[in-house]
Write an enzyme that holds these catalytic residues in place. Structure first.
Site, PDB file in Angstrom:
ATOM      1  N   ASP A 107       0.906  -7.317   2.546  1.00 53.54           N
ATOM      2  CA  ASP A 107       1.260  -8.728   2.593  1.00 53.54           C
ATOM      3  C   ASP A 107       0.343  -9.453   3.585  1.00 53.54           C
ATOM      4  O   ASP A 107      -0.228  -8.829   4.485  1.00 53.54           O
ATOM      5  CB  ASP A 107       2.714  -8.907   3.056  1.00 53.54           C
ATOM      6  CG  ASP A 107       3.694  -8.315   2.067  1.00 53.54           C
ATOM      7  OD1 ASP A 107       3.329  -8.153   0.890  1.00 53.54           O
ATOM      8  OD2 ASP A 107       4.832  -8.018   2.494  1.00 53.54           O
TER       9      ASP A 107
HETATM   10  N1  URA Z   1       5.963  -3.343   2.241  1.00 49.67           N
HETATM   11  C1  URA Z   1       6.039  -4.669   2.481  1.00 49.67           C
HETATM   12  O1  URA Z   1       7.120  -5.254   2.448  1.00 49.67           O
HETATM   13  N2  URA Z   1       4.910  -5.317   2.791  1.00 49.67           N
HETATM   14  C2  URA Z   1       3.709  -4.722   2.866  1.00 49.67           C
HETATM   15  O2  URA Z   1       2.711  -5.374   3.162  1.00 49.67           O
HETATM   16  C3  URA Z   1       3.636  -3.344   2.604  1.00 49.67           C
HETATM   17  C4  URA Z   1       4.782  -2.676   2.287  1.00 49.67           C
END
Ligand code: URA
Length: 236
Positions: A103
């Site tokens: 993310d």
């Molecule tokens: N899980 C998430 O919620 N975000 C990420 O970036 C990676 C795994």
């Protein structure tokens, strides 16, 4: 492989510019001047030099990035800086892409490569490559959460996750944890905590399969994988 393709790939200009360069007689293959742009060389056997300097030929590039927050895991974006924008030109010339997504606000280990085969192996849902994250959670993470994660939790879309290993590092108003998941669903870690009524306030990926984040890399820094790291990854 064609000599003009090698030179263009390594950043010596467009095909037209490379043609000019060859005409000027500065490119040699095994010591012999080559002026013909369509000439071929054998990547494994021949030595190509330009102004006397050897040009390394490699097909693939494998980079470990310590992803900073605020940067998106994509090759292009009209609005935001991408992880590819963080690379030096010489590395970006290989047209690499991130293996999976973190993310925008997530930090940590991101593998960037142009090896589509390896990327496919690592992301295949059948392979269950483990990914470990460090997270700070709002609220107190409990033994019940450990049990729930072990059994798999039901996400907001009704999907039941595979078993995940949750380790509590610090309990309190906020909790520090490490979690290992075997899948890569969209926002998976955040949604798993939502499923047990908690919120992730900081997330960092520590490892993917046998590949561990090199903690000497500052946020935004990257380096090539070592041969050992690469062979461990290829075992998947
Ligand atoms: N899980 C998430 O919620 N975000 C990420 O970036 C990676 C795994």
């Amino acid at each position: 492989m064609r000599i003009d393709k090698l030179l263009a790939n390594r950043g010596y200009g467009s095909r037209k510019e490379v043609k000019k360069l060859l005409k000027s007689g500065v490119v040699k293959v095994n010591g012999e001047t080559i002026k013909d742009a369509s000439a071929h060389f054998k990547p494994d056997e021949d030595t190509v030099t330009i102004h006397g300097e050897t040009i390394e030929y490699k097909e693939f590039i494998y980079l470990m990035l310590n992803k900073p927050p605020g940067v998106i895991s994509a090759t292009e974006d009209n609005m935001h800086e991408t992880v590819i924008d963080l690379l030096e030109v010489d590395d970006a010339l290989f047209n690499p892409f991130p293996v999976g997504r973190l993310d925008k606000d997530t930090e940590g280990l991101l593998l960037i490569t142009n090896d589509g085969g390896l990327s496919h192996q690592l992301l295949s849902p059948k392979k269950h490559v483990p990914k470990t994250y460090f997270a700070v959670i709002e609220g107190e993470v409990t033994e019940e959460d450990i049990t729930a994660f072990k059994e798999g939790v039901v996400l907001d879309d009704g999907y039941k996750t595979m078993p995940a290993e949750l380790v509590i590092l610090k309990q309190g108003l906020t909790s520090d944890i490490e979690v290992t998941i075997m899948e890569g669903k969209f926002h998976q870690v955040k949604r798993m905590f939502e499923a047990v009524g908690k919120r992730v306030i900081y997330l960092k990926r520590l490892s993917m399969g046998e590949l561990h984040l090199d903690e000497t890399l500052e946020l935004g820094e990257y380096r090539e994988l070592t041969d050992e790291e690469l062979s461990l990854l290829k075992k998947h």
